[in-house]
Write a protein that holds these residues in place. Structure first.
Motif, PDB file in Angstrom:
ATOM      1  N   SER A 218       0.826  -1.198   0.000  1.00 13.14           N
ATOM      2  CA  SER A 218       0.000   0.000   0.000  1.00 13.14           C
ATOM      3  C   SER A 218       0.865   1.255   0.000  1.00 13.14           C
ATOM      4  CB  SER A 218      -0.923   0.015   1.226  1.00 13.14           C
ATOM      5  OG  SER A 218      -0.178   0.220   2.413  1.00 13.14           O
ATOM      6  N   ASP A 219       0.363   2.262  -0.686  1.00 16.27           N
ATOM      7  CA  ASP A 219       1.067   3.545  -0.735  1.00 16.27           C
ATOM      8  C   ASP A 219       1.199   4.140   0.654  1.00 16.27           C
ATOM      9  OD1 ASP A 219       2.023   5.923  -2.511  1.00 16.27           O
ATOM     10  OD2 ASP A 219       0.560   6.811  -1.138  1.00 16.27           O
ATOM     11  N   THR A 220       0.176   3.922   1.468  1.00 16.71           N
ATOM     12  CA  THR A 220       0.181   4.477   2.829  1.00 16.71           C
ATOM     13  C   THR A 220       1.337   3.912   3.651  1.00 16.71           C
ATOM     14  OG1 THR A 220      -2.232   4.719   2.767  1.00 16.71           O
ATOM     15  CG2 THR A 220      -1.169   4.751   4.944  1.00 16.71           C
ATOM     16  N   LEU A 221       1.494   2.589   3.611  1.00 13.22           N
ATOM     17  CA  LEU A 221       2.568   1.955   4.368  1.00 13.22           C
ATOM     18  C   LEU A 221       3.934   2.371   3.833  1.00 13.22           C
ATOM     19  CD1 LEU A 221       3.651  -0.019   6.471  1.00 13.22           C
ATOM     20  CD2 LEU A 221       3.275  -1.882   4.830  1.00 13.22           C
ATOM     21  N   MET A 222       4.106   2.346   2.527  1.00 13.25           N
ATOM     22  CA  MET A 222       5.390   2.695   1.938  1.00 13.25           C
ATOM     23  C   MET A 222       5.773   4.152   2.245  1.00 13.25           C
ATOM     24  SD  MET A 222       5.000   0.798  -1.781  1.00 13.25           S
ATOM     25  CE  MET A 222       6.455   1.588  -2.468  1.00 13.25           C
ATOM     26  N   ALA A 223       4.806   5.049   2.104  1.00 13.02           N
ATOM     27  CA  ALA A 223       5.076   6.477   2.350  1.00 13.02           C
ATOM     28  C   ALA A 223       5.382   6.735   3.814  1.00 13.02           C
ATOM     29  CB  ALA A 223       3.884   7.314   1.892  1.00 13.02           C
ATOM     30  N   SER A 224       4.691   6.014   4.714  1.00  8.95           N
ATOM     31  CA  SER A 224       4.941   6.224   6.143  1.00  8.95           C
ATOM     32  C   SER A 224       6.335   5.746   6.532  1.00  8.95           C
ATOM     33  CB  SER A 224       3.877   5.500   6.980  1.00  8.95           C
ATOM     34  OG  SER A 224       4.002   4.082   6.851  1.00  8.95           O
ATOM     35  N   LEU A 225       6.801   4.665   5.921  1.00 14.04           N
ATOM     36  CA  LEU A 225       8.140   4.162   6.207  1.00 14.04           C
ATOM     37  C   LEU A 225       9.211   5.073   5.599  1.00 14.04           C
ATOM     38  CD1 LEU A 225       7.612   0.319   5.636  1.00 14.04           C
ATOM     39  CD2 LEU A 225       8.095   1.451   7.804  1.00 14.04           C
ATOM     40  N   ALA A 226       8.995   5.485   4.358  1.00 10.92           N
ATOM     41  CA  ALA A 226       9.980   6.325   3.674  1.00 10.92           C
ATOM     42  C   ALA A 226       9.924   7.773   4.137  1.00 10.92           C
ATOM     43  CB  ALA A 226       9.773   6.248   2.167  1.00 10.92           C
ATOM     44  N   GLN A 227       8.795   8.147   4.775  1.00 11.54           N
ATOM     45  CA  GLN A 227       8.563   9.528   5.209  1.00 11.54           C
ATOM     46  C   GLN A 227       8.705  10.498   4.038  1.00 11.54           C
ATOM     47  OE1 GLN A 227      11.179  10.153   8.606  1.00 11.54           O
ATOM     48  NE2 GLN A 227       9.713   9.185   9.993  1.00 11.54           N
ATOM     49  N   ALA A 228       8.147  10.067   2.910  1.00 12.20           N
ATOM     50  CA  ALA A 228       8.169  10.884   1.704  1.00 12.20           C
ATOM     51  C   ALA A 228       7.121  10.338   0.742  1.00 12.20           C
ATOM     52  CB  ALA A 228       9.546  10.865   1.047  1.00 12.20           C
ATOM     53  N   THR A 229       6.741  11.149  -0.211  1.00 17.67           N
ATOM     54  CA  THR A 229       5.770  10.723  -1.224  1.00 17.67           C
ATOM     55  C   THR A 229       6.401   9.695  -2.172  1.00 17.67           C
ATOM     56  OG1 THR A 229       4.688  12.879  -1.160  1.00 17.67           O
ATOM     57  CG2 THR A 229       4.249  11.505  -3.087  1.00 17.67           C
ATOM     58  N   ILE A 230       5.682   8.615  -2.412  1.00 19.70           N
ATOM     59  CA  ILE A 230       6.170   7.559  -3.301  1.00 19.70           C
ATOM     60  C   ILE A 230       5.768   7.877  -4.737  1.00 19.70           C
ATOM     61  CG2 ILE A 230       6.121   5.090  -3.803  1.00 19.70           C
ATOM     62  CD1 ILE A 230       7.330   5.734  -1.080  1.00 19.70           C
ATOM     63  N   SER A 231       6.726   7.883  -5.637  1.00 17.41           N
ATOM     64  CA  SER A 231       6.423   8.132  -7.044  1.00 17.41           C
ATOM     65  C   SER A 231       5.591   6.993  -7.618  1.00 17.41           C
ATOM     66  CB  SER A 231       7.723   8.258  -7.859  1.00 17.41           C
ATOM     67  OG  SER A 231       8.466   9.378  -7.451  1.00 17.41           O
ATOM     68  N   GLU A 232       4.661   7.327  -8.473  1.00 16.77           N
ATOM     69  CA  GLU A 232       3.853   6.318  -9.139  1.00 16.77           C
ATOM     70  C   GLU A 232       4.600   5.748 -10.342  1.00 16.77           C
ATOM     71  OE1 GLU A 232       0.183   8.153 -10.177  1.00 16.77           O
ATOM     72  OE2 GLU A 232      -0.571   8.191  -8.104  1.00 16.77           O
ATOM     73  N   ARG A 233       4.310   4.513 -10.670  1.00 17.59           N
ATOM     74  CA  ARG A 233       4.754   3.860 -11.914  1.00 17.59           C
ATOM     75  C   ARG A 233       6.273   3.798 -12.064  1.00 17.59           C
ATOM     76  NH1 ARG A 233       2.196   7.038 -16.524  1.00 17.59           N
ATOM     77  NH2 ARG A 233       3.102   5.356 -17.765  1.00 17.59           N
ATOM     78  N   LEU A 234       6.999   3.747 -10.968  1.00 23.68           N
ATOM     79  CA  LEU A 234       8.452   3.586 -11.057  1.00 23.68           C
ATOM     80  C   LEU A 234       8.767   2.148 -11.466  1.00 23.68           C
ATOM     81  CD1 LEU A 234      11.108   4.901  -8.585  1.00 23.68           C
ATOM     82  CD2 LEU A 234      11.132   2.495  -9.236  1.00 23.68           C
ATOM     83  N   ASN A 235       9.618   1.990 -12.466  1.00 22.18           N
ATOM     84  CA  ASN A 235      10.017   0.659 -12.933  1.00 22.18           C
ATOM     85  C   ASN A 235      11.539   0.538 -12.853  1.00 22.18           C
ATOM     86  OD1 ASN A 235      11.011  -1.207 -15.316  1.00 22.18           O
ATOM     87  ND2 ASN A 235       8.922  -1.869 -14.849  1.00 22.18           N
ATOM     88  N   VAL A 236      12.022  -0.593 -12.327  1.00 19.47           N
ATOM     89  CA  VAL A 236      13.451  -0.766 -12.083  1.00 19.47           C
ATOM     90  C   VAL A 236      14.166  -1.567 -13.165  1.00 19.47           C
ATOM     91  CG1 VAL A 236      13.281  -0.501  -9.587  1.00 19.47           C
ATOM     92  CG2 VAL A 236      12.998  -2.780 -10.607  1.00 19.47           C
ATOM     93  N   GLY A 237      13.564  -1.666 -14.360  1.00 24.07           N
ATOM     94  CA  GLY A 237      14.302  -2.257 -15.475  1.00 24.07           C
ATOM     95  C   GLY A 237      15.577  -1.467 -15.720  1.00 24.07           C
ATOM     96  N   ILE A 238      15.462  -0.162 -15.527  1.00 29.74           N
ATOM     97  CA  ILE A 238      16.603   0.749 -15.488  1.00 29.74           C
ATOM     98  C   ILE A 238      16.661   1.289 -14.070  1.00 29.74           C
ATOM     99  CG2 ILE A 238      17.453   3.006 -16.249  1.00 29.74           C
ATOM    100  CD1 ILE A 238      16.084   2.484 -18.940  1.00 29.74           C
ATOM    101  N   CYS A 239      17.785   1.104 -13.388  1.00 26.82           N
ATOM    102  CA  CYS A 239      17.873   1.528 -11.993  1.00 26.82           C
ATOM    103  C   CYS A 239      19.265   2.074 -11.685  1.00 26.82           C
ATOM    104  CB  CYS A 239      17.544   0.368 -11.057  1.00 26.82           C
ATOM    105  SG  CYS A 239      17.546   0.827  -9.310  1.00 26.82           S
ATOM    106  N   GLY A 240      19.351   3.379 -11.519  1.00 27.81           N
ATOM    107  CA  GLY A 240      20.615   4.011 -11.175  1.00 27.81           C
ATOM    108  C   GLY A 240      20.605   4.484  -9.736  1.00 27.81           C
ATOM    109  N   LEU A 241      21.511   3.958  -8.920  1.00 24.94           N
ATOM    110  CA  LEU A 241      21.614   4.324  -7.505  1.00 24.94           C
ATOM    111  C   LEU A 241      23.080   4.543  -7.132  1.00 24.94           C
ATOM    112  CD1 LEU A 241      19.173   1.733  -5.856  1.00 24.94           C
ATOM    113  CD2 LEU A 241      18.813   4.212  -5.972  1.00 24.94           C
ATOM    114  N   LYS A 242      23.295   5.347  -6.113  1.00 25.46           N
ATOM    115  CA  LYS A 242      24.627   5.546  -5.561  1.00 25.46           C
ATOM    116  C   LYS A 242      24.779   4.613  -4.359  1.00 25.46           C
ATOM    117  CE  LYS A 242      27.798   9.347  -4.403  1.00 25.46           C
ATOM    118  NZ  LYS A 242      27.872  10.804  -4.118  1.00 25.46           N
ATOM    119  N   SER A 243      25.693   3.678  -4.465  1.00 27.70           N
ATOM    120  CA  SER A 243      25.787   2.589  -3.490  1.00 27.70           C
ATOM    121  C   SER A 243      25.899   3.079  -2.050  1.00 27.70           C
ATOM    122  CB  SER A 243      26.981   1.683  -3.830  1.00 27.70           C
ATOM    123  OG  SER A 243      26.810   1.053  -5.068  1.00 27.70           O
TER     124      SER A 243
END
Length: 338
Positions: A218-243
């Motif tokens: 649920s968006d509610t649970l994810m947003a409460s844990l992240a303490q930020a708005t969760i982007s819609e439709r994010l897909n990780v086929g392409i995923c760039g992160l700083k380790s």
């Protein structure tokens, strides 16, 4: 009193189910066969046979790909993959198709999912002489060092039973710097300027756009844990992160809480990445050129830069997609003639 006894019995059943790994048993004896039957009913037996033989044809075609000659080993751009027995040939086609549409030198860095046999390693190196392959023993060593079992039990359990999690843990744990992780079931048909620009000078997390929001939680649970708005439709086929920006203690807590409150889910890796990127400015691949689940018509006559073949687009991937990449190469044409 009756309800109290019922709760005790339920607690004991949950304990023994976990102790005896009944979830895994149930999956093998019930859910996996059920899933196969549902898939067969949806696609039809004949279509499944066609898709299977098309995938075998694609795997055999890898052995005929011409080796990529690195242009400049000192200035190569690294692209990361998690792969193994089931996906190694798809990984090759993905990296190969990207290399065919740039004059820059790409270096595939391959993480073994535990099933990358020597014969597949040899073929990868034959096609990509500058590739780096990181095998299971080395991965297990630094996972034990940086994500010890006693401190990260949920991430370790997920990593063991849910291989997609290794795209986060295995590639980023104990490491530094920006990394672009690509799913294997993708193909490039034009110069990926957006991705190449990101690779040359990464400044913010990077992802592509899904056909719909698919996180499993649920968006509610994810947003409460992240303490930020969760982007819609994010897909990780392409995923760039700083380790080094990944807070592993926080990720363990998120993983634990998601499971305890709403169970495990196939899209949990995508959910966790969405939470890691929540509230941060991101580089988002233009969805009209980086397409998730392309139509049959688009696959047969590609207009986009990239296709990510998920769900119902899988048959078109095996029947048509990869052949666009292979058709001229088999004639011995060089990249300059493409």
């Amino acid at each position: 009193m009756k309800n109290h006894k019922h709760n005790i019995v339920s607690d004991h059943l949950r304990h023994y189910a976990k102790e005896w790994k009944l979830g895994e048993v149930a999956y093998k004896l019930y859910y996996a066969p059920k899933g196969f039957v549902q898939k067969t009913m949806h696609k039809g037996p004949l279509n499944m046979v066609i898709d299977h033989f098309s995938s075998l044809q694609m795997e055999q075609a890898v052995y005929r790909l011409l080796p990529i000659s690195p242009q400049n080993l000192q200035q190569s751009l690294d692209i990361y993959f998690l792969t193994g027995r089931k996906f190694w040939y798809q990984t090759c086609f993905c990296a190969y198709s990207m290399a065919q549409h740039t004059n820059l030198t790409l270096r595939p860095i391959i993480y073994d999912d535990g099933s990358l046999e020597k014969k597949y390693q040899a073929q990868i190196i034959k096609i990509f002489p500058n590739a780096k392959i990181i095998l299971k023993p080395e991965i297990e060593e630094y996972i034990n060092q940086h994500l010890p079992q006693h401190k990260f039990p949920y991430l370790r359990e997920r990593r063991f039973n849910y291989p997609n999690m290794r795209k986060i843990t295995d590639i980023h744990a104990g490491s530094k710097g920006w990394k672009l992780v690509l799913d294997s079931d993708m193909l490039f048909f034009r110069t990926p300027d957006f991705l190449l620009n990101w690779l040359k000078s990464p400044q913010q997390p990077c992802h592509m756009v899904d056909v719909e929001t698919s996180y499993g939680y649920s968006d509610t649970l994810m947003a409460s844990l992240a303490q930020a708005t969760i982007s819609e439709r994010l897909n990780v086929g392409i995923c760039g992160l700083k380790s080094e920006d990944i807070d592993w203690e926080k990720l363990e807590y998120w993983c634990k809480t998601l499971i305890e409150q709403q169970g495990t889910h196939y899209y949990q890796e995508q959910a966790l990445v969405a939470m890691l990127m929540a509230g941060k400015p991101c580089a988002v691949a233009p969805e009209e050129n980086y397409i998730v689940m392309p139509s049959r018509e688009e696959v047969m006559k590609p207009k986009a830069v990239l296709h990510h073949y998920v769900a119902d687009s899988k048959p078109w991937y095996f029947r048509y997609g990869w052949k666009h990449i292979a058709q001229n190469l088999f004639l011995g044409q060089t990249k300059s003639n493409m």
